[in-house]
Design a protein around this motif. Structure first.
Motif, PDB file in Angstrom:
ATOM      1  N   MET A 114       1.935 -18.063 -33.375  1.00 42.42           N
ATOM      2  CA  MET A 114       3.002 -18.097 -34.354  1.00 42.42           C
ATOM      3  C   MET A 114       3.353 -19.535 -34.727  1.00 42.42           C
ATOM      4  O   MET A 114       3.667 -19.801 -35.874  1.00 42.42           O
ATOM      5  N   GLU A 115       3.281 -20.445 -33.780  1.00 45.02           N
ATOM      6  CA  GLU A 115       3.616 -21.840 -34.089  1.00 45.02           C
ATOM      7  C   GLU A 115       2.705 -22.408 -35.165  1.00 45.02           C
ATOM      8  O   GLU A 115       3.173 -23.078 -36.094  1.00 45.02           O
ATOM      9  N   SER A 116       1.410 -22.142 -35.070  1.00 44.03           N
ATOM     10  CA  SER A 116       0.486 -22.672 -36.073  1.00 44.03           C
ATOM     11  C   SER A 116       0.729 -22.032 -37.435  1.00 44.03           C
ATOM     12  O   SER A 116       0.608 -22.700 -38.468  1.00 44.03           O
ATOM     13  N   ILE A 117       1.090 -20.772 -37.459  1.00 45.77           N
ATOM     14  CA  ILE A 117       1.418 -20.097 -38.717  1.00 45.77           C
ATOM     15  C   ILE A 117       2.641 -20.745 -39.344  1.00 45.77           C
ATOM     16  O   ILE A 117       2.667 -21.024 -40.548  1.00 45.77           O
ATOM     17  N   LEU A 118       3.670 -21.005 -38.547  1.00 46.89           N
ATOM     18  CA  LEU A 118       4.879 -21.641 -39.069  1.00 46.89           C
ATOM     19  C   LEU A 118       4.568 -23.009 -39.662  1.00 46.89           C
ATOM     20  O   LEU A 118       5.003 -23.325 -40.769  1.00 46.89           O
ATOM     21  N   TRP A 119       3.815 -23.811 -38.934  1.00 47.53           N
ATOM     22  CA  TRP A 119       3.469 -25.144 -39.443  1.00 47.53           C
ATOM     23  C   TRP A 119       2.684 -25.042 -40.742  1.00 47.53           C
ATOM     24  O   TRP A 119       2.938 -25.773 -41.698  1.00 47.53           O
ATOM     25  N   TYR A 120       1.722 -24.124 -40.785  1.00 47.17           N
ATOM     26  CA  TYR A 120       0.889 -23.992 -41.977  1.00 47.17           C
ATOM     27  C   TYR A 120       1.703 -23.504 -43.179  1.00 47.17           C
ATOM     28  O   TYR A 120       1.686 -24.114 -44.242  1.00 47.17           O
ATOM     29  N   VAL A 121       2.429 -22.412 -43.016  1.00 48.91           N
ATOM     30  CA  VAL A 121       3.151 -21.799 -44.130  1.00 48.91           C
ATOM     31  C   VAL A 121       4.312 -22.668 -44.609  1.00 48.91           C
ATOM     32  O   VAL A 121       4.612 -22.718 -45.798  1.00 48.91           O
ATOM     33  N   LEU A 122       4.947 -23.382 -43.692  1.00 52.76           N
ATOM     34  CA  LEU A 122       6.147 -24.145 -44.047  1.00 52.76           C
ATOM     35  C   LEU A 122       5.877 -25.612 -44.370  1.00 52.76           C
ATOM     36  O   LEU A 122       6.755 -26.294 -44.894  1.00 52.76           O
ATOM     37  N   THR A 123       4.660 -26.110 -44.063  1.00 51.51           N
ATOM     38  CA  THR A 123       4.412 -27.533 -44.328  1.00 51.51           C
ATOM     39  C   THR A 123       3.082 -27.825 -45.008  1.00 51.51           C
ATOM     40  O   THR A 123       2.996 -28.757 -45.797  1.00 51.51           O
ATOM     41  N   THR A 151       1.146 -26.073 -47.025  1.00 49.99           N
ATOM     42  CA  THR A 151       0.784 -25.414 -48.272  1.00 49.99           C
ATOM     43  C   THR A 151       1.783 -25.761 -49.357  1.00 49.99           C
ATOM     44  O   THR A 151       2.924 -26.133 -49.084  1.00 49.99           O
ATOM     45  N   ARG A 152       1.328 -25.623 -50.588  1.00 48.97           N
ATOM     46  CA  ARG A 152       2.203 -25.856 -51.726  1.00 48.97           C
ATOM     47  C   ARG A 152       3.364 -24.866 -51.662  1.00 48.97           C
ATOM     48  O   ARG A 152       3.173 -23.685 -51.422  1.00 48.97           O
ATOM     49  N   GLY A 153       4.565 -25.342 -51.848  1.00 46.92           N
ATOM     50  CA  GLY A 153       5.734 -24.470 -51.789  1.00 46.92           C
ATOM     51  C   GLY A 153       6.355 -24.363 -50.413  1.00 46.92           C
ATOM     52  O   GLY A 153       7.304 -23.607 -50.214  1.00 46.92           O
ATOM     53  N   GLY A 154       5.831 -25.116 -49.464  1.00 41.96           N
ATOM     54  CA  GLY A 154       6.354 -25.043 -48.099  1.00 41.96           C
ATOM     55  C   GLY A 154       7.836 -25.361 -48.003  1.00 41.96           C
ATOM     56  O   GLY A 154       8.566 -24.708 -47.253  1.00 41.96           O
ATOM     57  N   ASP A 155       8.295 -26.357 -48.765  1.00 40.22           N
ATOM     58  CA  ASP A 155       9.722 -26.702 -48.725  1.00 40.22           C
ATOM     59  C   ASP A 155      10.590 -25.544 -49.191  1.00 40.22           C
ATOM     60  O   ASP A 155      11.632 -25.259 -48.590  1.00 40.22           O
ATOM     61  N   ASN A 156      10.158 -24.858 -50.241  1.00 39.09           N
ATOM     62  CA  ASN A 156      10.936 -23.710 -50.708  1.00 39.09           C
ATOM     63  C   ASN A 156      10.921 -22.578 -49.691  1.00 39.09           C
ATOM     64  O   ASN A 156      11.940 -21.921 -49.467  1.00 39.09           O
ATOM     65  N   ARG A 157       9.794 -22.362 -49.039  1.00 39.76           N
ATOM     66  CA  ARG A 157       9.738 -21.322 -48.009  1.00 39.76           C
ATOM     67  C   ARG A 157      10.628 -21.687 -46.823  1.00 39.76           C
ATOM     68  O   ARG A 157      11.309 -20.830 -46.265  1.00 39.76           O
ATOM     69  N   LEU A 158      10.650 -22.955 -46.463  1.00 40.78           N
ATOM     70  CA  LEU A 158      11.522 -23.402 -45.385  1.00 40.78           C
ATOM     71  C   LEU A 158      12.986 -23.197 -45.773  1.00 40.78           C
ATOM     72  O   LEU A 158      13.788 -22.736 -44.958  1.00 40.78           O
ATOM     73  N   ARG A 159      13.332 -23.534 -47.013  1.00 37.97           N
ATOM     74  CA  ARG A 159      14.702 -23.320 -47.492  1.00 37.97           C
ATOM     75  C   ARG A 159      15.074 -21.839 -47.425  1.00 37.97           C
ATOM     76  O   ARG A 159      16.193 -21.497 -47.019  1.00 37.97           O
ATOM     77  N   ASN A 187       3.230 -13.173 -43.593  1.00 35.86           N
ATOM     78  CA  ASN A 187       2.962 -13.981 -42.391  1.00 35.86           C
ATOM     79  C   ASN A 187       3.922 -13.683 -41.253  1.00 35.86           C
ATOM     80  O   ASN A 187       3.986 -14.438 -40.280  1.00 35.86           O
ATOM     81  N   ASP A 188       4.671 -12.581 -41.364  1.00 36.83           N
ATOM     82  CA  ASP A 188       5.583 -12.118 -40.307  1.00 36.83           C
ATOM     83  C   ASP A 188       6.647 -13.156 -39.960  1.00 36.83           C
ATOM     84  O   ASP A 188       7.022 -13.329 -38.805  1.00 36.83           O
ATOM     85  N   ILE A 189       7.125 -13.847 -40.997  1.00 42.94           N
ATOM     86  CA  ILE A 189       8.176 -14.844 -40.809  1.00 42.94           C
ATOM     87  C   ILE A 189       9.535 -14.267 -41.209  1.00 42.94           C
ATOM     88  O   ILE A 189      10.521 -14.470 -40.517  1.00 42.94           O
ATOM     89  N   LEU A 190       9.560 -13.539 -42.310  1.00 42.99           N
ATOM     90  CA  LEU A 190      10.757 -12.803 -42.717  1.00 42.99           C
ATOM     91  C   LEU A 190      10.424 -11.324 -42.762  1.00 42.99           C
ATOM     92  O   LEU A 190       9.269 -10.944 -42.937  1.00 42.99           O
ATOM     93  N   GLU A 191      11.458 -10.499 -42.614  1.00 43.44           N
ATOM     94  CA  GLU A 191      11.285  -9.056 -42.737  1.00 43.44           C
ATOM     95  C   GLU A 191      12.434  -8.488 -43.557  1.00 43.44           C
ATOM     96  O   GLU A 191      13.562  -8.980 -43.472  1.00 43.44           O
ATOM     97  N   PRO A 192      12.144  -7.453 -44.351  1.00 50.65           N
ATOM     98  CA  PRO A 192      13.215  -6.825 -45.121  1.00 50.65           C
ATOM     99  C   PRO A 192      14.047  -5.919 -44.211  1.00 50.65           C
ATOM    100  O   PRO A 192      13.505  -5.272 -43.321  1.00 50.65           O
ATOM    101  N   VAL A 249       9.753 -15.052 -35.097  1.00 53.25           N
ATOM    102  CA  VAL A 249      10.196 -16.373 -35.551  1.00 53.25           C
ATOM    103  C   VAL A 249      11.392 -16.828 -34.728  1.00 53.25           C
ATOM    104  O   VAL A 249      11.476 -17.989 -34.333  1.00 53.25           O
ATOM    105  N   ARG A 250      12.308 -15.938 -34.459  1.00 52.36           N
ATOM    106  CA  ARG A 250      13.472 -16.318 -33.646  1.00 52.36           C
ATOM    107  C   ARG A 250      13.032 -16.793 -32.267  1.00 52.36           C
ATOM    108  O   ARG A 250      13.612 -17.713 -31.712  1.00 52.36           O
ATOM    109  N   HIS A 251      11.979 -16.174 -31.735  1.00 56.23           N
ATOM    110  CA  HIS A 251      11.451 -16.588 -30.426  1.00 56.23           C
ATOM    111  C   HIS A 251      10.861 -18.001 -30.485  1.00 56.23           C
ATOM    112  O   HIS A 251      10.837 -18.717 -29.484  1.00 56.23           O
ATOM    113  N   HIS A 252      10.398 -18.409 -31.672  1.00 62.82           N
ATOM    114  CA  HIS A 252       9.795 -19.734 -31.862  1.00 62.82           C
ATOM    115  C   HIS A 252      10.681 -20.627 -32.739  1.00 62.82           C
ATOM    116  O   HIS A 252      10.172 -21.511 -33.427  1.00 62.82           O
TER     117      HIS A 252
END
Length: 95
Positions: free
Chosen positions: A1-10, A12-20, A56-61, A76-79
């Motif tokens: 999960m840590e590598s997914i977070l780094w990849y998706v949030l930093t 890739t294009r749009g990472g800042d918006n996903r982090l926000r 990417n299993d970072i947010l859920e509805p 994500v909460r665990h990490h």
């Protein structure tokens, strides 16, 4: 999960918006319209990033369909310390 977070949030294009979006969802579950209004983003942009975060299993509805509100997944909460590291290295401010 840590590598997914780094990849998706930093890495890739749009990472800042996903982090926000992630930080805002941690503060309070929101739907796409609320994210768009609160973060000053276009609705279509928000929808795209929500789809990426859900895939990417970072947010859920919380519910299905139109108006669904989103929150961070338990994984994500665990990490969350990784999210905090990413946030500290980014230009993204907490809402």
């Amino acid at each position: 999960m840590e590598s997914i977070l780094w990849y998706v949030l930093t890495s890739t294009r749009g990472g800042d918006n996903r982090l926000r979006l992630l930080v805002a969802a941690d503060e309070e579950a929101r739907n796409a319209n609320q994210f768009a209004a609160d973060l000053g983003l276009d609705y279509k942009t928000v929808r795209h990033h929500l789809d990426v975060l859900v895939e990417n299993d970072i947010l859920e509805p919380l519910t299905e369909g139109y108006g669904a509100r989103y929150r961070p997944t338990d994984r994500v909460r665990h990490h969350w310390e990784t999210v905090e590291k990413i946030l500290a290295e980014s230009d993204v401010e907490r809402p």
